[in-house]
Design a protein around this motif. Structure first.
Motif, short mmCIF file in Angstrom:
data_model
loop_
_atom_site.label_atom_id
_atom_site.label_comp_id
_atom_site.label_asym_id
_atom_site.label_seq_id
_atom_site.Cartn_x
_atom_site.Cartn_y
_atom_site.Cartn_z
N THR A 240 0.79 -1.23 0.00
CA THR A 240 0.00 0.00 0.00
C THR A 240 0.82 1.28 0.00
N ASN A 241 2.14 1.17 0.06
CA ASN A 241 2.99 2.36 -0.05
C ASN A 241 3.40 2.65 -1.49
N LEU A 242 2.99 1.78 -2.41
CA LEU A 242 3.40 1.96 -3.80
C LEU A 242 2.93 3.30 -4.36
N GLU A 243 3.87 3.98 -5.01
CA GLU A 243 3.57 5.22 -5.73
C GLU A 243 3.79 5.05 -7.23
N GLN A 244 4.65 4.10 -7.60
CA GLN A 244 4.91 3.83 -9.01
C GLN A 244 4.88 2.31 -9.24
N LEU A 245 3.98 1.89 -10.10
CA LEU A 245 3.86 0.48 -10.48
C LEU A 245 3.93 0.41 -11.99
N MET A 246 5.10 0.08 -12.50
CA MET A 246 5.35 0.08 -13.94
C MET A 246 5.68 -1.35 -14.36
N VAL A 247 4.67 -2.07 -14.89
CA VAL A 247 4.83 -3.49 -15.20
C VAL A 247 4.46 -3.77 -16.66
N SER A 248 4.59 -2.76 -17.51
CA SER A 248 4.24 -2.90 -18.92
C SER A 248 5.17 -3.85 -19.66
N LYS A 249 4.72 -4.24 -20.87
CA LYS A 249 5.52 -5.06 -21.78
C LYS A 249 5.92 -6.39 -21.14
N ASN A 250 4.91 -7.07 -20.62
CA ASN A 250 5.07 -8.42 -20.09
C ASN A 250 3.91 -9.26 -20.61
N TYR A 251 3.76 -10.48 -20.08
CA TYR A 251 2.73 -11.39 -20.55
C TYR A 251 1.64 -11.59 -19.50
N TRP A 252 1.41 -10.58 -18.67
CA TRP A 252 0.33 -10.69 -17.70
C TRP A 252 -0.98 -10.98 -18.41
N GLU A 253 -1.84 -11.72 -17.78
CA GLU A 253 -3.14 -12.04 -18.38
C GLU A 253 -4.23 -11.96 -17.32
N GLY A 254 -5.47 -12.08 -17.77
CA GLY A 254 -6.58 -11.99 -16.85
C GLY A 254 -6.95 -10.53 -16.56
N PRO A 255 -7.91 -10.33 -15.68
CA PRO A 255 -8.36 -8.97 -15.39
C PRO A 255 -7.37 -8.21 -14.51
N ILE A 256 -7.51 -6.90 -14.48
CA ILE A 256 -6.77 -6.10 -13.52
C ILE A 256 -7.28 -6.45 -12.13
N PRO A 257 -6.39 -6.88 -11.23
CA PRO A 257 -6.88 -7.36 -9.93
C PRO A 257 -7.56 -6.27 -9.12
N LYS A 258 -8.66 -6.66 -8.46
CA LYS A 258 -9.44 -5.72 -7.65
C LYS A 258 -8.63 -5.17 -6.49
N THR A 259 -7.62 -5.92 -6.06
CA THR A 259 -6.84 -5.48 -4.91
C THR A 259 -6.06 -4.19 -5.18
N LEU A 260 -5.86 -3.84 -6.46
CA LEU A 260 -5.16 -2.59 -6.75
C LEU A 260 -5.93 -1.39 -6.24
N SER A 261 -7.20 -1.58 -5.92
CA SER A 261 -8.00 -0.48 -5.39
C SER A 261 -7.47 0.02 -4.05
N LYS A 262 -6.60 -0.77 -3.40
CA LYS A 262 -6.05 -0.38 -2.11
C LYS A 262 -4.81 0.51 -2.24
N LEU A 263 -4.35 0.72 -3.46
CA LEU A 263 -3.12 1.49 -3.66
C LEU A 263 -3.45 2.98 -3.74
N LYS A 264 -3.83 3.55 -2.63
CA LYS A 264 -4.32 4.92 -2.61
C LYS A 264 -3.21 5.96 -2.78
N LYS A 265 -1.95 5.55 -2.70
CA LYS A 265 -0.83 6.48 -2.89
C LYS A 265 -0.28 6.42 -4.31
N LEU A 266 -0.85 5.57 -5.15
CA LEU A 266 -0.29 5.33 -6.47
C LEU A 266 -0.37 6.56 -7.36
#
Length: 467
Positions: A240-266
């Protein structure tokens, strides 16, 4: 307190000039993000200890005259004040606490560094001849900052890095790495910034280790340009302290996880060029600290949710090369927005008025309709390949727009007049379009009405006319 100067920028400075630069740099660094600098208790007037100087001399000699710190590190004579040695910071006892030799032509091996037991800061980035990290670096128990970005380190990330538990900053990206990320990195519980960004060729891969859930202090996580696969882990939402989450250009699949809603400092969220799918989740609109959001080049589809109007600090929004459709909602609350790219999607309807105050806009390659006469088209406001009328010459004229036939095959324009007249609206079946790469219009019916797949008419019985 002092900021460690880079030897690449200060190859020949006198002790007085070097000290002056350090003082000025420390003031400037106070305005920079935490990841750009680390401050150490520095004593530039302290005389460097002979064993410590021997390490500098060894590294300088093996690097040769092309090394930017060659003259100061290899000079003959008795040990001098620490300020004499470019890119070096010492404590009051004359022990080296910091080395910054960015892009300085330093050559490996760097085993000798393990003798600097007071070392807290080590920046070797952009020295392509380093090539390897020796296990002896685990002796550096006080090391807080390790940057070996772009040092041509090959193979797997060394698992022994997990023993450097004092680290707050680790950058090992920009190297030709491969294999899985070692779970031992999850032991670095003091990390504030972690950079494992790849080079765009090969890269580390597999799922992200579950041990990363321990990195509760992380503010920056850079994983772009690699071969990570599987779903984005739910545990990222617990960082929850994340301010920058840069995970582009990979093979992630599925939906954007709902838990990202907790990253209020992003503040920065980069998910582009992945296989993420589904609709844009409305919870993204609650991340009101976001200044940068990139969802382009994915399998995400559907209408842009009105909830994004909650991103009041957003400056950059990238949705290009996607499967987004429908009218673009009125995002008038995004008053700080300076750039938006919607290129090559299926947006339709009028061009929203809020776009007219955004500095850089591209709506090219969509199905927006209405008059283009009042649009401020330019190199910074691109409108070509739409269904706009009255496009002036400065916008490329009528020839810059789609043909009538092309516009008519898109539900929501000319086709809509006779489509779905039986209690329904014409929509696009984006899941089918993702698979077929072609238009698949269907009817979205009101409650109590039914439509068979791939038709455009709703009825109360199971008969409907195919189009």
């Amino acid at each position: 307190m002092a900021l460690i100067p880079s030897v690449a920028r200060l190859p020949q400075l006198s002790p007085v000039a070097l000290l002056s630069f350090v003082v000025v740099a420390a003031i400037v660094a106070a305005l920079l993000p935490y990841s750009d600098a680390i401050r150490l208790a520095a004593s530039p007037d302290a005389t460097i200890l002979t064993p410590q100087l021997d390490v500098l001399r060894q590294l300088g000699a093996q690097s040769g005259s092309g090394f930017a710190g060659f003259k100061s590190w290899t000079a003959a004579g008795s040990p001098a004040k620490c300020a004499k040695y470019a890119g070096v910071t010492c404590d009051a006892e004359g022990r080296i606490t910091g080395i910054n030799v960015t892009a300085a032509n330093l050559k490996g091996p760097i085993d000798a560094l393990s003798k600097l037991d007071a070392l807290e800061f080590l920046d070797l980035s952009s020295n392509g001849e380093v090539k390897a990290l020796p296990q002896s670096l685990t002796k550096l128990k006080k090391l807080k900052h390790l940057d070996v970005y772009n040092c041509w380190i090959e193979g797997q990330i060394p698992s022994f890095l997990g023993q450097l538990t004092a680290l707050t900053y680790l950058s090992i990206g920009g190297n030709p790495l491969d294999g899985a990320v070692p779970s031992s990195l999850g032991s670095l519980v003091n990390l504030v910034s972690l950079n494992i960004a790849g080079t765009g060729e090969d890269g580390v891969g597999g799922p992200l280790p579950s041990s990363f859930a321990n990195l509760k202090k992380l503010k920056e996580l850079y994983l772009r340009n690699n071969r990570f696969n599987g779903k984005l882990p739910d545990f990222i939402g617990d960082l929850t302290n994340l301010e920058q989450l840069m995970v582009s250009k990979n093979y992630w699949e599925g939906p954007i996880p709902k838990t990202l809603s907790k990253l209020k400092k992003l503040k920065y969220l980069g998910l582009r060029e992945t296989a993420l799918e589904g609709e844009i989740p409305t919870f993204l609109g609650t991340l009101d600290k976001l200044t940068y959001l990139s969802l382009s080049d994915t399998r995400l589809y559907g209408e842009v949710p009105k909830a994004l109007n909650g991103l009041v600090n957003l400056k950059e929004l990238y949705l290009q090369n996607g499967w987004f459709y429908g009218p673009l909602p009125n995002l008038s609350n995004l008053k700080k927005l300076t750039e938006i790219d919607l290129t090559d999607n299926y947006f339709s309807g009028p061009v929203p008025a809020f776009l007219l105050r955004v500095k850089t806009v591209s709506i090219s390659g969509n199905y927006f309709s209405g008059s283009a006469a009042a649009l401020p088209c330019s190199d910074q406001f691109s409108i070509d390949r739409n269904c706009l009328s009255a496009a002036p010459a400065k916008c490329g004229g009528v020839a810059s727009q789609r043909s009538t036939a092309d516009c008519n095959k898109f539900c929501g324009t000319a086709m809509a007049a006779g489509a779905c007249s039986g209690k329904g609206v014409c929509v696009l079946d984006m899941e089918q379009m993702l698979d077929t790469q072609a238009f698949v219009p269907i009817c979205k019916c009101e409650k109590g009405y039914w439509a068979s797949h791939n038709n455009l008419r709703c009825s109360k019985n199971n008969t409907s006319m195919e189009i």
